[in-house]
Structures are given as structure tokens and as C-alpha cells.
Design a protein around this motif. Sequence first.
Motif, PDB file in Angstrom:
ATOM      1  N   SER A  19       0.480  37.242 -10.255  1.00 34.29           N
ATOM      2  CA  SER A  19       0.437  36.548 -11.547  1.00 34.29           C
ATOM      3  C   SER A  19      -0.776  35.643 -11.609  1.00 34.29           C
ATOM      4  CB  SER A  19       1.707  35.718 -11.751  1.00 34.29           C
ATOM      5  OG  SER A  19       2.833  36.556 -11.791  1.00 34.29           O
ATOM      6  N   ASP A  51       2.790  41.770 -16.873  1.00 33.55           N
ATOM      7  CA  ASP A  51       3.276  41.122 -15.652  1.00 33.55           C
ATOM      8  C   ASP A  51       4.782  41.319 -15.543  1.00 33.55           C
ATOM      9  OD1 ASP A  51       3.705  39.634 -13.405  1.00 33.55           O
ATOM     10  OD2 ASP A  51       2.702  37.823 -14.116  1.00 33.55           O
ATOM     11  N   GLU A  52       5.171  42.246 -14.724  1.00 35.15           N
ATOM     12  CA  GLU A  52       6.588  42.590 -14.513  1.00 35.15           C
ATOM     13  C   GLU A  52       7.362  42.778 -15.803  1.00 35.15           C
ATOM     14  OE1 GLU A  52       8.829  40.676 -11.431  1.00 35.15           O
ATOM     15  OE2 GLU A  52       6.986  39.922 -10.534  1.00 35.15           O
ATOM     16  N   GLN A  98       5.026  37.138 -17.276  1.00 33.82           N
ATOM     17  CA  GLN A  98       6.267  37.306 -16.521  1.00 33.82           C
ATOM     18  C   GLN A  98       7.374  36.457 -17.137  1.00 33.82           C
ATOM     19  OE1 GLN A  98       5.594  36.397 -12.428  1.00 33.82           O
ATOM     20  NE2 GLN A  98       7.577  37.156 -11.771  1.00 33.82           N
TER      21      GLN A  98
HETATM   22 MG   LIG Z   1       4.408  36.838 -10.626  1.00 37.90          MG
END
Ligand SMILES: [Mg+2]
Lengths: 346, 508
Positions: free
Chosen positions: B44, B165-166, B86
Motif C-alpha cells: 500500500s 489495493d486489495e 484498501q
Molecule cells: Mg495494504
Amino acid sequence: MFASRFYNIVIPVISVILGLIAGAIIMLLFGYNPISGYAALWNGAFGDLYFTGETIVKVTPYILSGVAVAFAFRTGLFNIGVEGQVFVGWLAAVWVGVALDLPMILHLPLAILAAAVAGGLWGFVPGFLKAKFRVHEVIVSIMMNYIALYTCNAIIRSVITDNEDKTENVAESASLASEWLTQLTFSRLHYGFLIALIGAFLMWFILEKTTKGYELRSVGFNQNASKYAGMNVDRNIVLSFVISGAFAGVAGAMQGLGTFQFMSVNSGFTNIGFDGIAVALLGGNTALGSVLGAFLFGTLKVGALNMPSAGVPKELVDIVVALIIFFVASSYIIRWFLQRSKKEGK
Amino acid sequence: MEYVIEMLNIRKEFPGIVANDNITLQVKPGEIHALLGENGAGKSTLMNVLFGLYQPEKGEIKVKGEPVNITDPNVANQLGIGMVHQHFMLVDTFTVTENIILGMEPKKGSKVDIKKAEKEVQEISERYGLRVDPTAKIQDISVGMQQRVEILKTLYRGADILIFDEPTAVLTPQEIHELIQIMRTLISEGKSIILITHKLKEIMEVCDRCTVIRKGEGIGTVNVSETTTNELASLMVGREVSFTTEKEAAQPKEDILHIRNLRVKDVRGVEMVKNLDLDVKAGEIVGIAGVDGNGQSELIEAIAGLRKSEAGSISLKGNDITNLSPRNVTETGVSHIPQDRHKFGLVLDFPIGENMVLQTYYKEPYSKNGILNYKEIYKKAKGLIEEYDVRTPSEYTLARALSGGNQQKAIIGREMDRVPDLLIAAQPTRGLDVGAIEFIHKKLIEARDQGKAVLLLSFELDEIINVSDRIAVMFDGHIVANVKPEETTEQELGLLMAGSKKQEEGEL
Ligand SMILES: [Mg+2]
Ligand SMILES: Nc1ncnc2c1ncn2[C@@H]1O[C@H](COP(=O)(O)OP(=O)(O)OP(=O)(O)O)[C@@H](O)[C@H]1O
């Protein structure tokens, strides 16, 4: 963590310096000499014992009103009602001080306690309405300020006195005045200063050391997580407002039992409460910060009275104070500059 | 132009920690590039550097061959870089549309043309199959839908290099499938994607290349077609990882959680749990399988005391806990890993250490006569941080500064450590790396073997099948089937979750 603490100290200092520089520029623009202006300010605040004493007198209620605002802030609440809570605290302290006849060891604490209770009650109202009905605390506390102002006036006129504009002086047994300090400084300096410091200590202690303080801070940061953790969010909101109001009430007691020894009918606000917002902001909403912020604020206010002797109109000081607050409030900009220069320095 | 994005020898430090050290990431046009690494490896952070949220201490960034200085996200936007974070960056009290257009509102005179905006949002959302309600408020919609809003936000801004991000950590398998389709569409339109995910299957399925980082250092980039999940896992963790969970057969004993005829409404007042019955016994793990939005969240919040039950009863070890306060539920014997870690699980502005006693701070030894004992609190925290491998510079670090996966590990540590009778684990491994997932699964089974009842909610069917001893399938507010994990398949579960009936043979 180190970095954020570092910034918390550095930013107010830079703000103050920038504010002073800005003030100097303005003085120059208007054709005054900033050096003699600031010298007069300094002398007016600390030039001799009298001035020092008066400065501390001014600082005392600011510490407590700053603490009141900061305490609420830290728990996620905006107590703009400190002004009104100061009024009711002042009145309650003076009332107890005038009406009762007790030995000092009981009378003085009782008068201060009365102020705390009155301020706490005044804080209870916006806290309760917020917790119960989600009414925004700012609106309610502003209303409560007006109610306090006019109710206090009415009580002074028609309950405590017979249509007078001020109450009698409080009994000696309820007074914070000190002969010793008066003789030393010839000012109105009184023991309230110690109480204000105790107040700041209490704020720190409650928030950082006690279990309740943990809850209050948690609720201030994240209500959902606090609820999940089993805390009673609503009760904590009310409690926080009551404690904040109690600090404000004691700030009023400083005026009533210390500085003035009486309460008179007021045509408008004292601004002790509103200035408390600035004090808290200057102090980064911490206890120690509020003490320092109150010092700065009080010094500027009292010192300003002496600035005309250097030919500088005292209104200018209000501008300087406003500039300092402006720079603190926009500390984001300073932080940005600091981080940027740090990066470029590498 | 060989690369659309080049991040060369990037270094980023935080107080007490080097989050990125000499990492190089090169993304080719039109590819889906995976970024893989353990929790706290620095993924991240690296992407926040690319998006202009952090400034690197060292290194160079080139976009489409040009060296650039991305000083803030606006610069990133202008360069055509969009990011889905995220942890969502949405304004809770705004509507979906307001959030999407924030900062680039279509105007009619001096006013925001909200009708036009809603239409546009509707259009994009239909074009990419991202189902949202443009007029709903963020605070009222599910986590899955919030995610879709985040994706729409980047699309609305016309980014051609997208950072995810995820994104899949919070999506259901169906939604992940949809998202994968969306990503393919985007690629065919000439966009490039950087995808962070802990799910190796996804990398194998959609990604062209994969860059691996470990503890802040770049390990290298591999072609996905030339590697295997096992190789990826060991590259990232630095050791072999096992993907199946070893466990003995369960030895269920007495009923711990006993729910009858439960009815629960959501925030909008719509009944989400409808006359639900559920039992969880001591010594067993019951997995709830279901498509997001079928009442699972409401069920769990009702058990935990966070949401009012309209009717029915919940009892724990024979004690009625229906509509008790969260504190009382906790004290009766429930611990709870919440689904939304930022909303419920942590006070982000507290040090991670203080977060470790969020439910127990008022008890001895953490508090005595109303005074906190920080020494004990931090001692406890230190122990949990070590045991659960929470990677943080220290226990005094603010929870906010931990990586998403490490925040999750901290919550899991706290809740698993004090499991009294029932552990509610709502998506416990969301956002965890494969190594951490393996560890958490072991811990869940350990709790079961100690005779605790475990209620597991997960959208990962393989997690449900691997870890549970019994699977309760939830659809439209009911438990529609109880199945044994050994006797079912992901396909069958998928059908049941979609509402196809199995009542004849399967109902309680
Ligand atoms: Mg992360
Ligand atoms: N704002 C911050 N301040 C201080 N430290 C930070 C900050 N953000 C991240 N870190 C630290 O940097 C490291 C890398 O964090 P990062 O969030 O990039 O990890 P990640 O690879 O995304 O992990 P995850 O898979 O858990 O999301 C962690 O050790 C984290 O504690």
C-alpha cells in the motif's frame, strides 16, 4: 509518534513567531515602531510585580476555560457553551460566598464546588440533548450562553440583591484573595492561580490516567468501536459535557471569589469562554498546552493595555492575537512546509 | 514505449521503519500487474507513493516514459492514475453519486447538476456491471457496494492506469468474478492495472506479471504463466506454505449458542433476518456461507448486542442474551472479530497497545480503582503482538499506521486471546496474506479443540469448507441448509447460496 509530538510543540511556536512578525509588519505599515511597541507590551505584562500579578490574574480563568474546551474537544465534542458555564459558575460561587457564613475550610471549597456543579449542570443540557435526541451541541450551547447571561442578570437584580447592579462582596471565608500576595504585588493576584493549575492537572489525569478517561477518549475518536467495546456512548457524551462545564464553572469562580469578589450585572459576554476556544486550540487541546496557551493569551491581553504608552493603539494587539490564532488554525500549511523542507533537505 | 509506469529504486521511510527499500516496479501497457507481499511488506505504501499521497525518500518515477514528480493525488489524476484504496475514502453522509463526483461535479450554472451526475453514474455503473444505487447514502450500503463506489470513482475520473489495493478482499466470489470481467474489459480498452491481492488464485487467473516484495524489499518480477501458486507463496513468505488445513474431526458437545425465530431489521428498517434458527455447539466451528446482504451482518450484530432484535431469542449457555448491551453480551461470554475493522474493531487514533484492551480496560490488572495500569496494558499488548506476529515498529505506534493486514491480526489476537465460550469470527482472514491465513485457521481450530464454540462468517468458500465442521447456508434471512463440508462442493454451496432449494433433505 515522536514526530507528531515534535510537530505539536514546534507548530504553535512557529505560529506565534509568525503572528508576532505579522504584527510587526502591520505596526511598520502604520508607521509605528514595532520594537518599542513590543517592548511596551512586554513591560505591560511583566514590567514590574504589579503587571506580572495582573497578568496572572488574567491568565487564571483562561486556563480553566481553555481546559474546559480542550476536554470536550478531546472527547469529540465542541463545547461552545463555556461562556455561559462561566457565568453560572461565577454566580453560584458568589451566591454561596455571600449567603452563607461558614469557616473558611468549608466555605471556600463549597463555593468552588457550587461553581463546578452549576457549570456542570449547564453543560449537562447540551450533552443530554445530544446523547438523547442527537441535537447538535453547538446550537444548544450557544442558546445556553444567552440563557445564562440573562438569567444571571435577573438573579443578581431581583433575588440576591434588591435591584442593585452588583452583589455584595463575598465573605472573607469564601475569598481567594490573599493579603500577602496583594501586599507583594499591589495587584489583584489571588490563589485562584493554583486552582487553575490543579484544574489543568485534573484534566490530564482524568483523560490519560483513569479508566473513565480511556472511555471518553475512545468515544471521542470512534463511537462505533466504543459501542462495540461495550462502552455506553451516550452516557459518556453527557459525562464529558458535565466535566467540561464544571471546569468552566470553576473559571467563573476565579472571577467571583478571586479577581472581583462579587458579580455584577453584565450587558454582554465576558469572552472568557470564547477565548477559551482559542486557548485550547493554541494548546493543541492538551492540559499543559492550555496552560501555555492561556499564558500567551493573558500576557498579550494585559500587555496590550500598555502599548499606547509607545504610541501603538491597543487594537493592534487584537490583530496580532488574531493572527497568531490564524496561523495555529492553519497549522496544516506550516506542517506542509516543514515536511516539504525536510524532504528537500535530504 | 515499453512501460506505462516505472517506479525505480523507491525508498520510503516511516518513523521507526523502512516501508519500501529499493523497490522497482515496471508496468507494461495493457497488462494486469500483480503486486504481492506479506502483510506489512509495503504494498500500500508503494502505491500511495505512486498516487502522490506519500513522497519517496529516494527513487524515480516515470509515467509513459517521462520522469514525473507526483506531489499529490491531483497530479496523479492528471497523469491518468486512479486508485481504489484498501480502506475506502468515502464520505459517509453523502450519497453514492455525490461521492463519485466529489471534486469534479458537473455544473448547471453555478449549481451541481445532480440529476445529470446520477444519470452518468448509472451509465458507467451499467456499462461495467457495477451494481450501485446512485441515490443511497454511503452509511446505508454494504461494504461490497462501497467498494464498487470506489471503483466507479476512478472510472468516472477517466483514469487509464488503475491501482486496485486489495479490491477483492471485501467482495463475494460472485462479485470477484464480476470484477475480473470488469478488469478484462478495462484492459481491452487499453487501460493498465496494478492489482494488489493476497489471493494467489486471482493472480493466476487474471494477471500477466507479478512483482513480489518481502519486508519492504523488492524480490523480483515473474511472468505469471511461468509460475505456480506454490512458488509465488514461497517467494513472498520465504518458506513453504500449506494451503489445506489439517484438523481432527470435531467433538461437538452441549449447545452454546442457541437462536430461535430471530428477526432483525437493518438501518433502513428492512427485515434482513427472518425467523432464523441456529445452534452452535461447544467444540465445533459452524461456518455461515451466503452471498453478502442476506442478513449475515445483521445476524452477527444482533448476537453481539450491536443491533436490536425485533423478535425471537438468542441464548448463550442457557442465558438469554437477546437485546443485552454489548458489554453484557461480552461478559456473558462472547468475543467478536468484527467484519468492518475500521468501523468497529479499532480506535485508529489510539496506540495499538491500548487497542488490545478495548473490552477489558476496566478490569484488573489493566485498571485498579478506576486508574489505568499502562504497564500491564502494554505488557499484555506486547505479548499479543508477538504471538500473533503483528508487524509494527512498537506497541506505542498508532493503530492507524499499521498495514491493513496487521491491524486485522491485532484484532484477531485480542479477540482470540479472550475467547470465553463463543467466538464470532466475521471474515477473520480478510486482507491477510497466505502465511497469516494458515496461522489464523490453526488458531480457530485450536479454540474449537479447547471446547469453544466458533461461528465463522466468510465469503471465501474454500475457507468455509476447509475450516468449518458444519456449514449453515444463509439466504434471504434464513438458514436454508445445513451441510457437512466433506459432503459438499463449492458448486453446490454456490447454488444453495443463490437460493436454490434443498429443503426436502437439508432443513433443520
Ligand atoms: Mg495494504
Ligand atoms: N502512515 C504510516 N505511518 C507509519 N508507518 C506506516 C504508515 N503506513 C504504513 N506504515 C508501516 O509501513 C509498513 C508497510 O505498510 P503497508 O501498509 O504498505 O503494508 P501492505 O504491504 O500494504 O500490507 P497489507 O497487506 O497488510 O495491507 C508497515 O510496517 C506499516 O506499519
